[in-house]
Design a protein around this motif. Structure first.
Motif: not given
Length: 617
Positions: A337-340, A342-346, A358-360
């Motif tokens: 979930e932390e990785g998801i 972090a990637i979503q933020a970009v 969907s960015t998720r």
């Protein structure tokens, strides 16, 4: 047309907002509601963004955002009004323009077309629903991969038109096989208004894995628990209402072969399509939208057999009843979930990606190192290296803390969620009746190590013996009929080029081909029988090891047998083979399987090239 296509000074009416759930919700909250008139006020000097006027206030949208909003222009509305027998307001004599009411009526008429995609595992009953709803007669087989491309049909129900797309069966949305990749691209690139996730209720745990992946895509979705009659006969127990609540998706018991639950399924789809995007944070429906749904429901109430309560009831007023649908996030564990996140933020900094996907979902696929998603990122943004750098760090963290690759961790988390949800819904497999008892008994015989191959050889011998022996009788009748027609014309027509063309060209040419029609029909009958009875899949099972010794997959047997009927559908059937290498080898071998249509060609070539070697019989 799209809102981005309207020019400065033009006006249109909102029909629907496309894209994934999060984007749709934000745009609707800005006032872009179905049936509202929107005016194009101003384009920026560089043609982006564009200023619009809606609901009395001005708002700017980028063209990429406006491209996701479907509208109806004044010209389109006028064309619709011309084709209507009666219009709500007559055109003004002094002007050819339409009133806002007429524009809205035209937009509402266009909106009543719902695009639906059928998604599910192989053999779960998607094509049965497609045939039942649309009245089509697509092939329903007893092995995976019957639907090798998308079939489109149309249906009408309670004043709405449905464009139904039957997608190939797939166990997941990973890019491992052509079916999985095709289904994923179809959903992403042609986002349907509603997805019907068809689930085999007798194998519910396996089928729900695909459901969890569809949830990640943030789509409007309803689940059809098909073959529910078999679970009842077996005595299975599951609180499907509770299960739907846990997944955030309505679960409707259905039996497509009899039509059970189909009307309720489409009734709920209409409710979701018209109501879901207009709920506020407290779960209240926009009053104007609620009134429109109520009027529709009252109009078709008499056509319902029962006016029973059901899920997603948006016709009961501002506060919907039994609203189950909600977007949930399946917890994949703290490190994933932390990785998801972090990637979503970009990803959220890229508007084109954020509006269309969907960015998720993209973040999860990047963690799984999905090649197609990586290619999408490279082709859609200039920040691919930054995104991949964040992804690689997240993957390394997951690997360090869990000692498993991301794909395995995500898969385990999804199955853990499914198992927990089924437990909470009280799922238990019954033992009243083994609905597969006869199937298992037959399997023990036809796949037996001692009698399986003799039965297989017998089946193939019967198929070809019937094709060439029984086929001789109708072939003789056709040959005699063609000869009689030629003789009759020869005796009645005067000599000349027209007579020669008819007798030697048309009758002789066509007759030499159609004489083989009985053999083709008999062969196709046996192939269809093996498909529908399920023997084709069992034959592929027992032939798998032998096929592997020849560098082929066990599934290669199915297109190879079909090749005796016709090579074209046989080549298409190779899409069921997961391995690209085996798929290509099978396609290269298929031309060597002589279909019946080639026999007249063989005879012509032999008669022409080797006439001097003809031996007396």
């Amino acid at each position: 047309m799209k809102l981005s296509e309207l020019k400065t000074g033009e006006r249109g009416v909102i029909v629907k907002v496309m894209g994934h759930g999060g984007f749709r919700k934000r745009i609707v909250e800005m006032g872009f509601i179905k049936g509202k008139v929107v005016d194009v006020l101003l384009n920026a000097p560089l043609q982006d963004p564009v200023k619009y006027k809606i609901l009395g206030y001005e708002v700017s949208l980028r063209r990429s955002e406006a491209d996701m909003i479907e509208v109806i222009s004044v010209e389109e509305a006028a064309e619709i009004e011309k084709n209507r027998p009666k219009i709500s307001e007559p055109l003004e004599k002094e002007s050819d323009s339409l009133s806002d009411t007429q524009l809205r009526d035209a937009a509402m008429k266009k909106r009543r077309t719902i695009n639906v995609a059928l998604v599910g595992n192989p053999n779960c009953g998607k094509t049965s629903l497609f045939n039942f709803a649309s009245g089509a007669h697509e092939r329903v087989g007893n092995y995976s991969g019957v639907t090798v491309d998308a079939k489109t049909g149309h249906a009408s129900f309670e004043g709405y038109d449905f464009n139904i797309v039957d997608l190939p069966g797939t166990y997941s949305l990973s890019a491992y096989s052509p079916e999985e990749l095709y289904v994923r691209k179809e959903i992403i690139e042609h986002t349907p208004d509603v997805v019907i996730n068809v689930i085999d209720a007798s194998n519910i745990e396996r089928n729900l894995y695909l459901t969890t992946q569809l949830i990640d895509m943030h789509l409007r979705m309803v689940c059809a628990l098909n073959m529910f009659d078999e679970t009842e006969k077996r005595g299975d127990n599951v609180d499907y209402a509770k299960l739907g609540e846990l997944f955030g998706v309505p679960m409707i018991p259905t039996t497509f072969t009899t039509g059970r639950g189909v009307e309720l399924l489409f009734h709920i789809i209409i409710n979701m399509y018209e109501g879901l995007d207009f709920l506020d944070d407290k779960g209240n429906l926009d009053p104007e939208v609620a009134e429109g749904i109520r009027q529709w429901h009252e109009q078709y109430r008499k056509s319902e057999k029962e006016d029973a309560e059901h899920e997603e009831d948006f016709a009961s007023g501002v506060k919907p009843k039994h609203n189950v649908f909600r977007h949930i996030h399946i917890n994949h564990g703290p490190y994933v979930e932390e990785g998801i996140e972090a990637i979503q933020a970009v990803l959220k900094q890229e508007n084109d990606l954020r509006h269309r996907y969907s960015t998720r979902y993209l973040a999860i696929k990047l963690l799984e190192k999905d090649k197609e998603t990586e290619h999408l990122i490279v082709s859609s943004t200039s920040r691919a290296e930054e995104i991949f750098s964040v992804r690689d760090k997240a993957v390394a963290d997951v690997q360090n803390y869990t000692h498993e690759d991301c794909e395995t961790v995500i898969m385990d988390a999804k199955y853990g969620f499914i198992h927990g949800a089924l437990q909470e819904a009280g799922y238990q497999t019954g033992n009243k009746k083994d609905t597969y008892q006869l199937t298992h008994l037959i399997d023990q015989i036809i796949t037996n190590r001692y009698v399986g191959f003799p039965i297989f050889i017998l089946m193939i011998w019967i198929m070809f013996e019937a094709t060439f022996s029984l086929g001789q009788y109708p072939m003789g009748w056709i040959e005699s009929g063609v000869e009689w027609i030629g003789t009759t014309i020869a005796g009645t027509m005067p000599s000349g080029p027209l007579k020669d063309m008819l007798i030697d060209g048309v009758i002789g040419g066509v007759g030499s081909v159609i004489v083989f029609l009985p053999q083709i029909l008999i062969l196709y009958f046996f192939i269809s029988f093996m498909e529908d009875s399920g023997y084709m899949a069992r034959a592929a099972f027992i032939m798998d090891k032998l096929m592997h010794k020849m560098g082929l997959h066990g599934k290669s047997f199915i297109p190879l047998i079909m090749g005796f009927g016709c090579n074209v559908p046989a080549v298409m059937a190779t899409r069921t083979i997961e391995s690209r290498r085996s798929r290509l080898i099978t396609m290269m071998i298929l031309p060597l399987m002589s279909c019946s249509a080639r026999f007249p060609i063989y005879i012509m070539i032999i008669g022409t090239m080797f006439a001097q070697h003809i031996a007396p019989v």
